[in-house]
Motif scaffolding. Structure first.
Motif, short mmCIF file in Angstrom:
data_model
loop_
_atom_site.label_atom_id
_atom_site.label_comp_id
_atom_site.label_asym_id
_atom_site.label_seq_id
_atom_site.Cartn_x
_atom_site.Cartn_y
_atom_site.Cartn_z
N THR A 4 61.40 82.25 70.35
CA THR A 4 62.14 81.53 71.39
C THR A 4 63.28 82.38 71.93
N VAL A 5 63.97 83.03 71.01
CA VAL A 5 65.08 83.86 71.46
C VAL A 5 64.58 84.96 72.37
N ALA A 6 63.45 85.57 72.00
CA ALA A 6 62.89 86.63 72.83
C ALA A 6 62.56 86.09 74.21
N TYR A 7 61.99 84.89 74.23
CA TYR A 7 61.66 84.28 75.52
C TYR A 7 62.90 84.08 76.37
N PHE A 8 63.93 83.53 75.71
CA PHE A 8 65.16 83.27 76.46
C PHE A 8 65.77 84.56 76.98
N ALA A 9 65.79 85.56 76.12
CA ALA A 9 66.38 86.82 76.52
C ALA A 9 65.65 87.36 77.74
N LEU A 10 64.32 87.33 77.67
CA LEU A 10 63.52 87.85 78.78
C LEU A 10 63.75 87.03 80.04
N ALA A 11 63.61 85.70 79.91
CA ALA A 11 63.71 84.83 81.09
C ALA A 11 65.08 84.94 81.74
N THR A 12 66.13 84.83 80.92
CA THR A 12 67.46 84.89 81.52
C THR A 12 67.73 86.28 82.06
N VAL B 276 78.29 73.43 73.07
CA VAL B 276 79.71 73.73 73.22
C VAL B 276 79.99 74.20 74.65
N TYR B 277 79.11 75.05 75.15
CA TYR B 277 79.33 75.60 76.49
C TYR B 277 78.85 74.65 77.58
N LEU B 310 78.00 83.28 83.92
CA LEU B 310 76.61 83.62 83.61
C LEU B 310 76.51 84.31 82.25
N ALA B 311 77.44 85.23 81.99
CA ALA B 311 77.38 85.98 80.73
C ALA B 311 77.58 85.04 79.54
N ILE B 312 78.55 84.14 79.67
CA ILE B 312 78.80 83.19 78.57
C ILE B 312 77.56 82.33 78.35
N GLY B 313 76.95 81.91 79.45
CA GLY B 313 75.76 81.07 79.34
C GLY B 313 74.66 81.79 78.59
N CYS B 314 74.38 83.04 78.94
CA CYS B 314 73.30 83.78 78.27
C CYS B 314 73.65 84.04 76.80
N GLY B 334 74.13 86.91 59.18
CA GLY B 334 75.53 86.58 59.40
C GLY B 334 76.23 87.70 60.16
N PHE B 335 75.93 88.93 59.80
CA PHE B 335 76.57 90.07 60.47
C PHE B 335 76.20 90.07 61.96
N PHE B 336 74.90 89.88 62.23
CA PHE B 336 74.45 89.87 63.63
C PHE B 336 75.16 88.77 64.42
N PHE B 337 75.23 87.58 63.83
CA PHE B 337 75.79 86.47 64.60
C PHE B 337 77.31 86.58 64.72
N ALA B 338 77.95 87.21 63.74
CA ALA B 338 79.39 87.42 63.89
C ALA B 338 79.65 88.36 65.07
N THR B 339 78.79 89.38 65.19
CA THR B 339 78.97 90.34 66.29
C THR B 339 78.80 89.66 67.64
N THR B 340 77.70 88.90 67.80
CA THR B 340 77.49 88.25 69.09
C THR B 340 78.63 87.26 69.38
N THR B 341 79.13 86.61 68.32
CA THR B 341 80.20 85.65 68.51
C THR B 341 81.45 86.34 69.05
N LEU B 342 81.73 87.52 68.51
CA LEU B 342 82.92 88.21 69.00
C LEU B 342 82.69 88.75 70.41
N ILE B 343 81.45 89.13 70.72
CA ILE B 343 81.17 89.63 72.07
C ILE B 343 81.43 88.53 73.11
N ILE B 344 81.09 87.29 72.76
CA ILE B 344 81.23 86.20 73.73
C ILE B 344 82.71 85.96 74.05
N ALA B 345 83.59 86.47 73.18
CA ALA B 345 85.02 86.33 73.47
C ALA B 345 85.42 87.17 74.67
N VAL B 346 84.62 88.20 75.00
CA VAL B 346 85.01 89.08 76.10
C VAL B 346 84.98 88.37 77.46
#
Lengths: 230, 593
Positions: A4-12, B276-277, B310-314, B334-346
């Motif tokens: 699903t994530v891959a799909y979303f990444a691609l679509a968006t 949340v968004y 748009l960036a926040i949405g994606c 956890g490491f991956f999601f912590a990184t994406t979480t901090l990126i969304i702060a930008v």
């Protein structure tokens, strides 16, 4: 879930790229030539946009169901496949159903082409497409009965539970399509069918029925593959 | 084939011009009426959740004085409070309420493109609310599983409402998703298809952008909630084992085996984080417009604001598992999601800077909507900063079960958006009713709410750092580390909470009283440039625009234009018009000259 994530990444990604490059770079605070307003491209009709947006929603829905399917199949924390998953031998009637749905899709496509020249021929093809779909649904129902009789049947077996769940959700979407199909057929039988407005809207409805049917055919082929391969 | 927006066709428009009372106000297809219906139901059910929170606070603050609720009531109220506030109040109010009202007016269309479906959307929403409320009256009461409804306890005996209560909740959520999808298809399609001439995407006010992206998120994320609701219902009623592992109850093995509770958590948060968004993005958009109008200043960095939305949405789709650090999932996850979480702060920080820079050297009018908008910036920064703490796995693990989390999400997701809701209501009420809300009551309402919420939530951070666990009905003497200072803080928080809740009655009174007694607003009391203030009638009539649809010549932020007689230039003023001053359709983006 990763699917699903891959799909979303691609679509968006595609959507955002298209939008960003083409439209979202406009500097709307600067003066723009007055001719720009006249030059706006005509937009798609609302129904067509609405359907495509809806298809994105359904893609998400089935994508999540399939993700759940694989995650449930793989068991906990990568300790190997789930112990309680007893793979189903899919009822052979599903192959026949698949052919029926492909034929329905072809009929819908034929209707889309035919209705441009003659409402009458379009009506016949559209009617055929819907009837084939009803046959498909009947076949699915028959398959439900066969699984009910099989030795694997138990609600606790996730393979069985997913089989019923996925086919039911897919079937419900087809039923929704059949509602629009019925309304379109009724409009094609109206007295004033030759008026331009009505013709235009019938053309559009038949086109959109076709798109929806092709899409649900793809969904079914996807689901069938997933179930056959596991 | 040349197509015209449905709403543009005069004859079709005339076809559903409502005449009877019922068609006009009950089974209405007019987006403005539907918006008000949505808003009233949302506020109504929100009040129920507010009362529940007061009852819970009285229990926590004065456990020996009040014995209003029993432990199982506490769990049931906490569940209902969370679910109602997040979904049935905020989501419905921002998208069903403001989305419905503002999209056609701000985009210059006559109505939503599918008015009938829009009407159905409201009635399904109402049904969802009724089913939810029915849960209060079924045997066993509503579910007490917590608003995240985690299995196995959500449907296991021992949890309050594990019978009918959870079924009502799941059914209600599923109906809500259907209602939202019907509404959401309308919002997205209307924005893409039915904008008036000249309203390019990059001329849309940021409110519309925020609502648009939030709707896209909702359309893609709510299916996850739907899927988990359906599968949990089957686990509950038909004995499947999607989520339910083998459980021994009362010494007996249940029918379930092998299901994955973690699968539910993934599905739930795949919806839950974008949610949340879904609430935040409309708030971001609306607050941008409020700041710009009341500071008489074009929004700073419009294009960057759109891109940030748009960036926040994606990005919001790839951070969900930061809600699951303590679930026992793979630490590398956890490491991956912590990184994406901090990126969304930008992109979020970009928005905050742009709001502040919009105010910088602006001609700030401290009207009530502006007060709420500035209050939002403060609160959102506070709540956002604690989010950076919790986004890191090592910090989250010890804090996750404490009041720190409660304080964080109430600041960022409760108080922040609700401040925008208030600001927006004070701002657009004159368009909806033709009258202004009372200014003095509004100021009292703002200051009491703003200071009161800080009095509630700042001490909660402190409680969290002390390690006071959340989800507890009472802290009896058995828990040694809960000192006397915690009890005093709890009393203080409760008094503040009751005070803030009581303050909202001033607001409700103001809403009702001003319909008849408010000052006459005229068509454009805030001298705003966006299209909704340029309607021929106030409140706008059915069809919004009279005979001719407006044409847009510029963006929505031409304030303080040199030479313009009114200091702003409305979006539908053509270049060369005397009202446009020195701004021939847009201008250089200077601030003050």
């Amino acid at each position: 879930m990763s699917l699903t994530v891959a799909y979303f990444a691609l679509a968006t990604g595609i959507v955002v790229w298209l939008l960003l490059v083409r439209k979202l770079s406009a500097k709307s605070w600067e003066a723009q030539p007055a001719s720009a307003i006249e030059a706006e491209a005509p937009r798609w009709p609302a129904q067509r946009i609405g359907l495509w947006v809806f298809l994105a929603v359904i893609t998400s829905l089935f994508g999540l169901f399939v993700s759940a399917y694989y995650m449930r199949l793989s068991g906990h924390h990568g300790t190997g496949p789930a112990q309680d998953w007893m793979a189903l031998s899919e009822p052979p009637v599903l192959w026949l159903n698949t052919v029926l749905l492909i034929a329905a899709s072809v009929a819908m496509q034929a209707a889309r082409k035919a209705v441009r020249t003659s409402v009458e021929r379009g009506f016949t093809a559209l009617l055929l497409g819907g009837l084939l779909t009803l046959a498909f649904l009947g076949g699915q129902f028959y398959a439900w009965g066969q699984v009910r009789e099989s030795e694997f049947f138990s609600p606790v077996n996730p393979a069985v539970a997913f089989f019923y769940l996925l086919t039911a959700v897919h079937g419900l979407h087809l039923l929704g399509g059949l509602y629009v199909w019925g309304r379109t057929l009724a409009r094609m039988r109206r007295e004033d069918v030759e008026t331009i407005d009505l013709l235009q809207s019938i053309n559009l409805s038949v086109e959109l029925c076709g798109v929806y049917w092709h899409f649900l055919l793809l969904v079914w082929l996807g689901l069938f593959t997933v179930m056959l391969s596991t | 084939m040349a197509f015209v927006a449905i709403a543009d066709r005069d004859h079709e428009h005339a076809l559903h011009d409502p005449e009877t009372f019922i068609r006009k106000y009950i089974w209405s297809q007019d987006h403005k009426v539907i918006a008000i219906q949505y808003a009233l139901v949302a506020i109504g059910i929100g009040l129920v959740a507010l009362v529940m929170s007061v009852l819970m606070r009285l229990q926590l603050g004065f456990p020996d004085t009040f014995s209003l609720i029993a432990p199982q009531d506490y769990y049931q109220y906490i569940t209902m409070h969370g679910m109602i506030m997040v979904i049935y109040l905020l989501t419905a109010l921002f998208l069903g309420g403001f989305g419905n009202y503002l999209i056609p007016l701000m985009c210059g269309s006559r109505d939503m493109v599918f008015p009938y479906m829009n009407m159905l959307s409201f009635w399904f929403y109402l049904l969802a609310v009724l089913v939810l409320v029915a849960g209060l009256f079924v045997p066993g009461g509503p579910t007490g599983a917590g608003w995240t409804l985690y299995p196995p306890q959500a449907i296991a005996p021992g949890t309050p409402g594990h019978g009918w209560g959870i079924i009502c909740m799941l059914a209600s959520l599923a109906i809500f998703v259907v209602a939202f999808t019907m509404g959401g298809l309308n919002y997205v399609t209307t924005i893409l298809q039915a904008r008036c001439k000249g309203m390019t995407l990059m001329r849309m006010p940021l409110s519309v952008w925020g609502i648009f992206m939030a709707t896209v998120l909702g359309l893609l994320a709510f299916p996850a909630l739907f899927v988990s609701c359906v599968m949990m219902t089957l686990d509950h009623s038909l004995g499947t084992s999607f989520f339910m592992p083998a459980v021994v109850q009362m010494g007996e093995q249940t029918v379930h085996s092998g299901g994955s509770p973690l699968l539910f958590q993934h599905l739930f948060w795949f919806f839950g984080h974008p949610e949340v968004y879904i609430v935040a993005l409309p708030a971001f958009g609306i607050v941008s417009d409020l700041l710009s109008v009341h500071a008489r200043r074009n929004i700073f960095g419009y294009r960057m604001m759109v891109w940030a939305i748009l960036a926040i949405g994606c990005l919001s789709f790839v951070v969900w598992a930061h809600h699951m650090y303590v679930s026992g999932m793979n630490p590398y996850f956890g490491f991956f999601f912590a990184t994406t979480t901090l990126i969304i702060a930008v992109p979020t920080a970009i928005k905050v800077y742009n709001w502040i820079l919009t105010l910088y050297k602006g001609d700030i009018h401290l009207t009530v909507p502006m007060l709420f908008a500035i209050g939002f910036i403060f609160t959102f920064i506070n709540g956002g900063l604690t989010g950076l703490f919790l986004g890191n796995v090592t910090v989250d693990v010890p804090l996750s079960g404490t009041y720190f989390v409660v304080a964080h999400f109430h600041m960022v997701m409760g108080v922040s958006p609700i401040l925008v809701v208030f600001g927006a209501i004070y701002h657009w009420y004159p368009k909806i009713t033709g009258r202004l809300l009372d200014d003095r009551l509004g100021r009292i309402h703002f200051w009491c709410t703003f200071i009161g919420t800080y009095a509630i939530y700042l001490p909660m951070h402190y409680l969290g750092i002390l390690g006071v666990p959340r989800r507890y009905y009472s802290y009896s003497d058995a828990i040694d580390f809960i000192g006397q200072n915690v009890h005093i803080a709890n009393e203080w928080i409760t008094i503040s909470a009751v005070f803030v809740a009581a303050t909202q009655m001033i607001f409700l009174f103001n809403l009702a009283w001003s319909i008849r007694n408010g000052r006459d607003a005229g068509p454009n009391p805030w001298r705003a440039a966006s299209l909704e203030w340029q309607t021929p009638d106030t409140p706008p009539k059915h069809g919004n625009w009279g005979k001719d649809l407006p044409v847009t010549y510029r963006w929505a932020y031409d304030y303080n234009v040199p030479g313009a007689p009114e200091d702003f230039v409305a979006q539908n003023v053509p270049p060369g018009d005397p009202r446009a001053g020195n701004a021939p359709a847009g201008r250089d983006h200077g601030v003050h000259h």
